[in-house]
Design a protein around this motif. Structure first.
Motif, PDB file in Angstrom:
ATOM      1  N   ILE A  58       0.850  -1.189   0.000  1.00 10.43           N
ATOM      2  CA  ILE A  58       0.000   0.000   0.000  1.00 10.43           C
ATOM      3  C   ILE A  58       0.885   1.238   0.000  1.00 10.43           C
ATOM      4  CG2 ILE A  58      -1.797   1.270   1.243  1.00 10.43           C
ATOM      5  CD1 ILE A  58      -2.740  -1.412   0.077  1.00 10.43           C
ATOM      6  N   SER A  59       0.663   2.132  -0.952  1.00 11.93           N
ATOM      7  CA  SER A  59       1.525   3.305  -1.088  1.00 11.93           C
ATOM      8  C   SER A  59       1.274   4.352  -0.015  1.00 11.93           C
ATOM      9  CB  SER A  59       1.358   3.928  -2.475  1.00 11.93           C
ATOM     10  OG  SER A  59       0.013   4.354  -2.671  1.00 11.93           O
ATOM     11  N   HIS A  60      -0.008   4.612   0.295  1.00 12.73           N
ATOM     12  CA  HIS A  60      -0.327   5.614   1.309  1.00 12.73           C
ATOM     13  C   HIS A  60      -1.770   5.437   1.764  1.00 12.73           C
ATOM     14  CE1 HIS A  60      -1.689   7.384  -2.460  1.00 12.73           C
ATOM     15  NE2 HIS A  60      -2.317   8.356  -1.815  1.00 12.73           N
ATOM     16  N   LEU A  61      -2.121   6.137   2.831  1.00  9.29           N
ATOM     17  CA  LEU A  61      -3.412   5.912   3.472  1.00  9.29           C
ATOM     18  C   LEU A  61      -4.474   6.886   2.983  1.00  9.29           C
ATOM     19  CD1 LEU A  61      -2.275   5.105   7.134  1.00  9.29           C
ATOM     20  CD2 LEU A  61      -2.545   3.583   5.160  1.00  9.29           C
ATOM     21  N   HIS A  62      -4.596   7.037   1.684  1.00  7.05           N
ATOM     22  CA  HIS A  62      -5.721   7.744   1.074  1.00  7.05           C
ATOM     23  C   HIS A  62      -6.697   6.711   0.524  1.00  7.05           C
ATOM     24  CE1 HIS A  62      -3.811  11.997   0.418  1.00  7.05           C
ATOM     25  NE2 HIS A  62      -4.328  11.843   1.618  1.00  7.05           N
ATOM     26  N   GLY A  68     -10.307  -0.688  -0.500  1.00 11.02           N
ATOM     27  CA  GLY A  68     -10.650  -2.061  -0.878  1.00 11.02           C
ATOM     28  C   GLY A  68      -9.944  -3.117  -0.047  1.00 11.02           C
ATOM     29  N   LEU A  69      -9.026  -2.678   0.837  1.00 12.13           N
ATOM     30  CA  LEU A  69      -8.178  -3.645   1.538  1.00 12.13           C
ATOM     31  C   LEU A  69      -8.945  -4.479   2.550  1.00 12.13           C
ATOM     32  CD1 LEU A  69      -5.408  -4.854   1.988  1.00 12.13           C
ATOM     33  CD2 LEU A  69      -4.882  -2.957   3.548  1.00 12.13           C
ATOM     34  N   ILE A  70      -9.771  -3.856   3.388  1.00 15.57           N
ATOM     35  CA  ILE A  70     -10.472  -4.613   4.411  1.00 15.57           C
ATOM     36  C   ILE A  70     -11.437  -5.622   3.788  1.00 15.57           C
ATOM     37  CG2 ILE A  70     -12.269  -2.845   4.679  1.00 15.57           C
ATOM     38  CD1 ILE A  70     -10.864  -5.251   7.378  1.00 15.57           C
ATOM     39  N   LYS A  94      -1.764  -1.013  10.336  1.00 13.41           N
ATOM     40  CA  LYS A  94      -2.109  -2.136  11.218  1.00 13.41           C
ATOM     41  C   LYS A  94      -3.276  -1.755  12.126  1.00 13.41           C
ATOM     42  CE  LYS A  94      -0.185  -5.201  14.759  1.00 13.41           C
ATOM     43  NZ  LYS A  94       1.054  -5.591  15.501  1.00 13.41           N
ATOM     44  N   GLU A  95      -3.193  -0.594  12.749  1.00 16.71           N
ATOM     45  CA  GLU A  95      -4.262  -0.134  13.635  1.00 16.71           C
ATOM     46  C   GLU A  95      -5.571  -0.002  12.880  1.00 16.71           C
ATOM     47  OE1 GLU A  95      -5.339   3.736  16.485  1.00 16.71           O
ATOM     48  OE2 GLU A  95      -3.486   3.689  15.318  1.00 16.71           O
ATOM     49  N   LEU A  96      -5.507   0.541  11.679  1.00 15.27           N
ATOM     50  CA  LEU A  96      -6.695   0.755  10.866  1.00 15.27           C
ATOM     51  C   LEU A  96      -7.396  -0.560  10.532  1.00 15.27           C
ATOM     52  CD1 LEU A  96      -8.416   2.730   9.141  1.00 15.27           C
ATOM     53  CD2 LEU A  96      -6.807   2.330   7.274  1.00 15.27           C
ATOM     54  N   ILE A  97      -6.642  -1.547  10.085  1.00 11.38           N
ATOM     55  CA  ILE A  97      -7.230  -2.826   9.684  1.00 11.38           C
ATOM     56  C   ILE A  97      -7.703  -3.621  10.891  1.00 11.38           C
ATOM     57  CG2 ILE A  97      -6.758  -5.044   8.587  1.00 11.38           C
ATOM     58  CD1 ILE A  97      -7.126  -2.698   6.643  1.00 11.38           C
ATOM     59  N   LEU A  98      -6.891  -3.692  11.934  1.00 17.04           N
ATOM     60  CA  LEU A  98      -7.266  -4.488  13.101  1.00 17.04           C
ATOM     61  C   LEU A  98      -8.498  -3.927  13.804  1.00 17.04           C
ATOM     62  CD1 LEU A  98      -3.861  -5.519  14.729  1.00 17.04           C
ATOM     63  CD2 LEU A  98      -5.307  -6.784  13.117  1.00 17.04           C
ATOM     64  N   LEU A  99      -8.664  -2.605  13.803  1.00 14.16           N
ATOM     65  CA  LEU A  99      -9.852  -2.016  14.412  1.00 14.16           C
ATOM     66  C   LEU A  99     -11.107  -2.444  13.657  1.00 14.16           C
ATOM     67  CD1 LEU A  99     -11.146  -0.137  16.500  1.00 14.16           C
ATOM     68  CD2 LEU A  99     -10.751   1.765  14.913  1.00 14.16           C
ATOM     69  N   LEU A 112      -2.036 -12.658   9.696  1.00 18.97           N
ATOM     70  CA  LEU A 112      -1.764 -11.381   9.045  1.00 18.97           C
ATOM     71  C   LEU A 112      -0.468 -10.808   9.609  1.00 18.97           C
ATOM     72  CD1 LEU A 112      -5.086  -9.291   8.888  1.00 18.97           C
ATOM     73  CD2 LEU A 112      -3.580  -9.842   6.977  1.00 18.97           C
ATOM     74  N   PHE A 113       0.426 -10.427   8.725  1.00 20.07           N
ATOM     75  CA  PHE A 113       1.677  -9.804   9.152  1.00 20.07           C
ATOM     76  C   PHE A 113       1.754  -8.397   8.555  1.00 20.07           C
ATOM     77  CE2 PHE A 113       2.428 -14.338   9.408  1.00 20.07           C
ATOM     78  CZ  PHE A 113       3.110 -14.477  10.615  1.00 20.07           C
ATOM     79  N   PHE A 114       1.907  -7.409   9.412  1.00 17.69           N
ATOM     80  CA  PHE A 114       1.993  -6.021   8.969  1.00 17.69           C
ATOM     81  C   PHE A 114       3.441  -5.557   9.025  1.00 17.69           C
ATOM     82  CE2 PHE A 114      -2.352  -6.515  10.400  1.00 17.69           C
ATOM     83  CZ  PHE A 114      -3.075  -5.842   9.424  1.00 17.69           C
ATOM     84  N   HIS A 115       3.879  -4.927   7.949  1.00 11.71           N
ATOM     85  CA  HIS A 115       5.221  -4.358   7.874  1.00 11.71           C
ATOM     86  C   HIS A 115       5.041  -2.848   7.689  1.00 11.71           C
ATOM     87  CE1 HIS A 115       6.822  -8.489   7.167  1.00 11.71           C
ATOM     88  NE2 HIS A 115       5.642  -8.634   6.571  1.00 11.71           N
TER      89      HIS A 115
END
Length: 301
Positions: A58-62, A68-70, A94-99, A112-115
Motif C-alpha cells: 500500500i503506497s499511502h493511506l488515502h 478495498g483492503l479490508i 495495522k491499527e486501521l485494519i485491526l480495528l 496477518l503480518f503487517f510491515h
C-alpha cells in the motif's frame, strides 16, 4: 513479468473506472500493489487467483488506494484461506485494519503480518531467492512510498551439447548453472562460458503514485525497465497538480527521461478529462516510449 491494471483513476470509483490497484506477476509470484475500492471485484473480472496473492503493498493511506483492503482481507477468510498474508504500508495501517476486524468480529482464518513503514529513505522491505522490493519515497500530502520490484539474476542456461561433449557428470550441473567452472578428471578446467548460455536479463518495475514532480526518485529508479508514474493532470492544470501534490503527464515523462527508463506507463488520471489520448500526446513530446494504463489492461514487461 506481467502487470495487470485493476484500476488506475484518481479519487472516486465510477461506473466504468476504478481507483488504483494493480497486480505484478514475477516468476510465479503475485504482488498486489494498492487496493482501492472494488479491487476484489476487479481481481475476479481479470481471473486472478486470490490464493496466489501473499504480499500486498500500500503506497499511502488515502481512500482511493486503500478502501478495498479490508474487503479483500475479509473475502480471503470467507474463502477459507490458511496461507499467511503480508501487508506493507505506512505506519497506522495495522491499527486501521485491526480495528475494523475487531469491531466487526471478523478475525481472519489465516495469519496477518503487517510491515509498517516510516523511513523517508529508500529501503529494502522484501527479499527472497528471486525478487527484491525497495521503497521509493514520494512527496504527497501524507507519507507515501512507491515501490521498486527487481528480479534477481536467473541461473545460467545449461548448454546440453557442450556438457555432453566434455563428458561432464550430471552432479556438476547445478554448480555450472550457478556460474561455476568444472575441473575434469585429467585436471583440465572447463570455463563456465563454454558450458552455459547467458540467462534472460533480470527485469525491473517501478510504481510511483501519488507524488508531485520529484527528481529525488531518479537515482532510485534509474535504468528501470518499466516505470508506472502518476499523471493526474495535463499541463493545462499544472497549478492544480502543484497545489494537490500530484503530477502532470509531461512531468511524468520528464522523470522517465531523466531516469533513463525503457518504458513509461501513465495512470492515476483525473476523471475531469474526456479520454486518455491527450495524456499520451503530452508525454510523448518529452519521452517517446509511452503507454496508457486502463482498467483491465495487461502488459507483458
Amino acid at each position: 513479468m506481467k502487470l495487470t491494471i485493476l484500476g488506475c483513476y484518481a479519487a472516486t470509483p465510477r461506473t466504468l473506472t476504478n481507483p488504483t490497484a494493480q497486480v505484478l506477476e514475477i516468476r510465479n509470484r503475485l504482488f498486489l500493489i494498492d487496493c482501492g475500492e472494488g479491487t476484489q471485484v476487479q481481481l475476479r473480472k481479470n481471473k486472478i487467483k486470490f490464493s496466489k496473492i501473499n504480499h500486498i503493498f500500500i503506497s499511502h493511506l488515502h481512500g482511493d488506494h486503500l478502501y478495498g483492503l479490508i474487503g479483500t482481507i475479509s473475502t480471503f477468510s470467507l474463502l477459507g484461506r490458511t496461507t499467511d498474508l503480508h501487508i506493507y504500508g505506512p505506519k497506522g495501517i495495522k491499527e486501521l485494519i485491526l480495528l475494523q476486524l475487531k469491531l466487526t468480529e471478523s478475525w481472519t482464518t489465516y495469519s496477518l503480518f503487517f510491515h509498517e513503514l516510516e523511513s523517508k529513505e529508500s529501503e529494502v522491505i522484501f527479499e527472497d531467492a528471486k525478487v527484491i522490493v525497495k521503497t521509493i519515497p514520494l512527496k504527497h500530502r501524507v507519507y507515501t512510498n512507491g515501490y521498486l520490484f527487481q528480479e534477481k539474476p536467473a541461473e545460467r542456461k545449461l548448454n546440453v551439447e557442450a556438457v555432453q561433449y566434455y563428458n561432464v557428470h550430471v552432479a556438476y550441473y547445478q554448480k555450472i548453472k550457478n556460474g561455476g567452472n568444472v575441473t575434469l578428471d585429467d585436471g583440465t578446467v572447463i570455463e563456465n562460458e563454454k558450458l552455459t548460455f547467458d540467462p534472460e536479463p533480470a527485469k525491473s518495475y517501478a510504481f510511483c503514485s501519488d507524488t508531485v514532480y520529484n527528481e529525488e526518485v531518479i537515482p532510485i529508479i534509474a535504468n528501470t525497465d518499466v516505470l508506472y508514474h502518476e499523471s493526474t493532470f495535463l499541463d493545462s492544470e499544472a497549478r492544480l497538480a502543484e497545489k494537490t501534490l500530484h503530477s502532470t503527464a509531461r512531468e511524468a515523462a520528464t522523470i522517465a527521461l531523466k531516469a533513463n527508463v525503457k518504458q513509461l506507463i501513465l495512470g492515476h488520471y483525473s476523471t475531469r478529462y474526456d479520454g486518455l489520448e491527450p495524456f499520451k500526446k503530452e508525454a510523448e513530446q518529452v519521452f517517446p516510449n509511452v503507454l496508457l494504463a486502463d482498467d483491465g489492461l495487461s502488459f507483458d514487461l
